[in-house]
Scaffold this active site. Structure first.
Site, short mmCIF file in Angstrom:
data_model
loop_
_atom_site.label_atom_id
_atom_site.label_comp_id
_atom_site.label_asym_id
_atom_site.label_seq_id
_atom_site.Cartn_x
_atom_site.Cartn_y
_atom_site.Cartn_z
N ARG A 29 0.88 -1.17 0.00
CA ARG A 29 0.00 0.00 0.00
C ARG A 29 0.91 1.22 0.00
O ARG A 29 1.53 1.54 1.01
CB ARG A 29 -0.91 -0.01 1.23
CG ARG A 29 -1.97 1.08 1.22
CD ARG A 29 -2.90 0.93 2.43
NE ARG A 29 -3.85 2.02 2.50
CZ ARG A 29 -5.06 2.03 1.95
NH1 ARG A 29 -5.46 0.96 1.27
NH2 ARG A 29 -5.86 3.06 2.09
N HIS A 56 -6.49 0.50 -7.38
CA HIS A 56 -6.93 0.10 -6.04
C HIS A 56 -7.82 -1.15 -6.17
O HIS A 56 -9.00 -1.14 -5.81
CB HIS A 56 -7.69 1.25 -5.38
CG HIS A 56 -7.81 1.14 -3.90
ND1 HIS A 56 -7.38 0.05 -3.18
CD2 HIS A 56 -8.35 2.00 -2.97
CE1 HIS A 56 -7.62 0.23 -1.91
NE2 HIS A 56 -8.21 1.41 -1.75
N GLN A 59 -10.03 -2.76 -3.24
CA GLN A 59 -11.25 -2.02 -2.91
C GLN A 59 -12.41 -2.49 -3.77
O GLN A 59 -13.55 -2.64 -3.30
CB GLN A 59 -11.03 -0.52 -3.12
CG GLN A 59 -12.28 0.33 -2.94
CD GLN A 59 -12.80 0.31 -1.52
OE1 GLN A 59 -12.04 0.49 -0.58
NE2 GLN A 59 -14.11 0.06 -1.36
N ASP A 152 -15.65 9.14 -4.94
CA ASP A 152 -14.43 9.13 -4.13
C ASP A 152 -14.07 10.58 -3.85
O ASP A 152 -14.66 11.51 -4.43
CB ASP A 152 -13.31 8.41 -4.91
CG ASP A 152 -12.07 8.16 -4.07
OD1 ASP A 152 -12.12 8.34 -2.83
OD2 ASP A 152 -11.03 7.78 -4.65
N CYS A 195 -15.60 4.59 -1.21
CA CYS A 195 -14.51 3.80 -0.64
C CYS A 195 -14.06 4.29 0.73
O CYS A 195 -13.33 3.58 1.44
CB CYS A 195 -13.34 3.74 -1.60
SG CYS A 195 -12.71 5.36 -2.10
N ARG A 234 -14.35 -5.09 2.96
CA ARG A 234 -12.91 -5.05 2.71
C ARG A 234 -12.21 -6.18 3.48
O ARG A 234 -11.31 -6.84 2.96
CB ARG A 234 -12.31 -3.70 3.15
CG ARG A 234 -12.63 -2.51 2.26
CD ARG A 234 -12.04 -2.65 0.87
NE ARG A 234 -10.62 -2.92 0.88
CZ ARG A 234 -9.66 -2.02 0.98
NH1 ARG A 234 -9.96 -0.76 1.10
NH2 ARG A 234 -8.38 -2.38 0.94
#
Length: 252
Positions: A29, A56, A59, A152, A195, A234
């Site tokens: 990450r 990503h 996600q 987002d 997210c 997640r």
């Protein structure tokens, strides 16, 4: 670990080979997609992209699971992303929908349209799976018929200097109840996803003066919002990803 600075005192290639001797898998990450790919190439263990500047993907596994849990199926579903159409979440959502056979719509200013190469690649995958990808600069037209509205934050990490410019550019792309109604599905199959973290009220340092940015509090707290189911998922999808990759490796 947050204190690893890849390439500063040791090359990514060397660090990858050290980590591969210690760990059974690596979740990266960070910022650079290239670093993530080098880890995968040289570590000798599974490497998962937990987030880079470009993508990503983990996600999106949670997002698609949330849609399937809520609607019972991904069949005949349209996801409309509204906001910065070329950030990491938008890139991965576009490809994730294409692979899962879900229609994808990107509503974004022309300055923030998806990268041409990424769009072409996703369109090819979508066509094989019987769906299409569309891009609109008019969010009201773009969301018509959508079952999922997704957004987002408007300013990604490392872009803080562009905050004022980006807010001005994306104000017309805020997800509010008028935009939810514009889908035509307000009384039917419709949800909102994000997210997280989301700037939906005055209760953060970022929004104490501006108020809601990419989504209004009314939508965020509405019956359509599945953001906390999405957040929980997640955990479930990451665990499934780990188990799948490590079990496959153990059978080699």
């Amino acid at each position: 670990r947050p204190d690893i600075h890849f390439g500063k005192k040791e090359s990514v290639k060397d660090t990858a080979r050290v980590l591969g001797r210690i760990y059974d898998g690596i979740l990266f990450r960070g910022f650079s997609q290239k670093t993530c790919e080098e880890l995968a190439e040289y570590s000798g263990v599974p490497v998962w992209n937990g987030l880079t500047d470009d993508y990503h993907p983990t996600q999106i596994l949670a997002d698609l699971l949330t849609v399937k849990e809520t609607f019972g199926s991904l069949d005949d579903c349209t996801v409309a992303y509204v906001g910065d159409g070329r950030n990491n979440v938008a890139n991965s959502l576009m490809m994730g929908c294409a692979k899962a056979g879900v229609r994808y719509v990107c509503c974004t200013p022309k300055e923030l349209w998806p990268d041409e190469a990424s769009l072409a690649e996703a369109e090819e995958v979508a066509k094989r799976n019987g769906v299409d990808i569309r891009v609109f600069d008019d969010p009201v037209k773009g969301v018509k018929g959508a079952n999922v509205l997704y957004t987002d934050v408007w300013v990604s990490m490392g872009e803080e200097s562009k905050t004022a410019e980006r807010i001005k550019m994306l104000r017309p792309y805020q997800i509010n109840m008028d935009l939810m109604r514009a889908t035509g599905n307000i009384d039917g199959k419709l949800m909102f996803l994000h997210c997280l973290p989301a700037f939906h009220d005055f209760n953060t340092d970022v929004t104490k003066d501006t108020g809601a940015l990419e989504v209004t509090d009314e939508v965020f707290e509405s019956k359509y919002s599945k953001v906390f189911d999405e957040s929980e998922n997640r955990m479930h999808t990451i665990k499934a990803l780990f188990v799948s990759a490590l079990c496959d490796r153990a059978t080699i």
